[in-house]
Structure formats: C-alpha cells, structure tokens
Design an enzyme around this catalytic site. Structure first.
Site, PDB file in Angstrom:
ATOM      1  N   CYS A 134      12.483   5.331  -8.402  1.00 48.00           N
ATOM      2  CA  CYS A 134      11.493   6.308  -9.329  1.00 48.00           C
ATOM      3  C   CYS A 134      10.324   6.778  -8.322  1.00 48.00           C
ATOM      4  CB  CYS A 134      11.529   6.082 -10.625  1.00 48.00           C
ATOM      5  SG  CYS A 134      10.287   4.663 -10.882  1.00 48.00           S
ATOM      6  N   ARG A 190      -0.588  -9.913   2.353  1.00 50.31           N
ATOM      7  CA  ARG A 190      -1.168  -9.175   1.216  1.00 50.31           C
ATOM      8  C   ARG A 190      -0.716  -9.915  -0.306  1.00 50.31           C
ATOM      9  NH1 ARG A 190       0.728  -3.488   2.668  1.00 50.31           N
ATOM     10  NH2 ARG A 190       2.620  -4.766   3.107  1.00 50.31           N
ATOM     11  N   CYS A 210       4.331  -8.353  -1.538  1.00 46.44           N
ATOM     12  CA  CYS A 210       4.115  -7.240  -0.847  1.00 46.44           C
ATOM     13  C   CYS A 210       5.392  -6.909   0.008  1.00 46.44           C
ATOM     14  CB  CYS A 210       2.854  -7.749   0.304  1.00 46.44           C
ATOM     15  SG  CYS A 210       3.036  -8.851   1.121  1.00 46.44           S
ATOM     16  N   CYS A 266      14.614   0.256  -7.394  1.00 45.80           N
ATOM     17  CA  CYS A 266      14.388   1.431  -8.136  1.00 45.80           C
ATOM     18  C   CYS A 266      13.747   2.402  -7.230  1.00 45.80           C
ATOM     19  CB  CYS A 266      13.626   1.051  -9.480  1.00 45.80           C
ATOM     20  SG  CYS A 266      13.106   2.417 -10.317  1.00 45.80           S
ATOM     21  N   GLU A 294       3.637   1.902   1.421  1.00 46.22           N
ATOM     22  CA  GLU A 294       5.010   1.672   1.722  1.00 46.22           C
ATOM     23  C   GLU A 294       5.860   1.888   0.315  1.00 46.22           C
ATOM     24  OE1 GLU A 294       2.593  -0.946   2.096  1.00 46.22           O
ATOM     25  OE2 GLU A 294       3.914  -2.316   3.048  1.00 46.22           O
ATOM     26  N   ASP A 307       0.839  -1.027   0.032  1.00 45.97           N
ATOM     27  CA  ASP A 307       0.005  -0.186   0.021  1.00 45.97           C
ATOM     28  C   ASP A 307       0.917   1.289  -0.025  1.00 45.97           C
ATOM     29  OD1 ASP A 307      -2.893  -1.307   0.092  1.00 45.97           O
ATOM     30  OD2 ASP A 307      -1.664  -2.380   1.777  1.00 45.97           O
TER      31      ASP A 307
END
Ligand SMILES: [Zn+2]
Length: 152
Positions: free
Chosen positions: A143, A99, A93, A141, A54, A52
C-alpha cells in the site's frame, strides 16, 4: 529464492560490531520471521520498520509502523504514543544488521531512563530484516499510504 537473498545482501557491506552485539544482548533479543508471523496476530505486538527511503519502493510487513532511522531519535516520543497498548515491539530494517538493532537499542535506552511508563516489556529485532522476510515468501503489503492499515 536463495539467489535473490544473496543478491540483495551484497548491497549492504555493513557488519554488526562485536561491541554493539554485546551491549544489545542486555535487553534486545532477536526473533525469526516464522516466530513473528505467528506473533503478529496478537493485538499487543507492534512492528516498527526503521528503513529509510526503501520503504516507499519496496513493500512492507502489513500493519507495520514506519519510523525511519535517520529521524528515529527525535521521534521516539511519537513511537511511544503510536505503540500505546502494545507490550512487544519488533524492529527491523532491510537486513536488521545495523539500523534495526541500533534503533531498538535506542528505544530500550529511552525506556530505561524511566521518564515514561510505556508498558513495553519486550523489544525485539526481526532476524534478516525485511529482505529476509520477503525472500522467505512471507506476506508483504504494498500500500502507498503513509500509515499502513494492515488490511492489504
Ligand atoms: Zn501497507
């Protein structure tokens, strides 16, 4: 490395239930980080991050799609679209204990209803999740785009 993994895992007190584990075994399998690292270079593999909030402050696996667990069920048709041309989906997750496996299972159930022919043959869950991936030194990553282009 080891210490970091222990520290992170204490945040989550949730455990996978034996019942869930038993139902999952039918058509959702686990994959290790090392296996995924070699698999993800193939163009027919999509990585689905169901964390979610995070995801916005931790990093992510380059090129992964983001379908947060709290809205996952409603967005399954969008995921089918986003995964067009892929035959393998790998869910994760933070720890892939609750999850990740739950969303993978929901997706498998959706496909099992047979309403769409998505061409997806393998549904897998990344063992130890994103935290395990990062803790074992695999590339991440950071970004900020809502859609990761994977080139970072
Ligand atoms: Zn990215």
């Amino acid at each position: 490395m080891f210490t970091a993994a222990i520290k992170k895992s204490t945040i989550c007190v949730c455990q996978i239930s034996p019942v869930l584990a038993a139902t999952m075994a039918k058509n959702v399998s686990f994959i290790t980080g090392s296996e995924l690292l070699s698999l993800k270079e193939r163009s027919n593999v999509a990585i689905v991050d169901v964390r979610d909030d995070e995801r916005s402050h931790d990093g992510h696996i380059a090129g992964s799609l983001h379908f947060a667990s709290d809205t996952f069920q409603d967005r399954i048709p969008n995921l089918v679209q986003a995964a067009k041309g892929k035959d393998t989906l790998v869910f994760h997750c933070a720890l892939s204990q609750v999850r990740g496996p739950k969303c993978a299972r929901r997706f498998a159930d959706y496909l099992a209803e047979g309403k769409v022919d998505a061409g997806i043959k393998n549904i897998m869950v990344l063992e130890r999740g994103y935290n395990g991936w990062e803790a074992s030194g695999k590339p991440v990553c950071r970004c900020r785009g809502s859609t990761c282009k994977g080139g970072c």
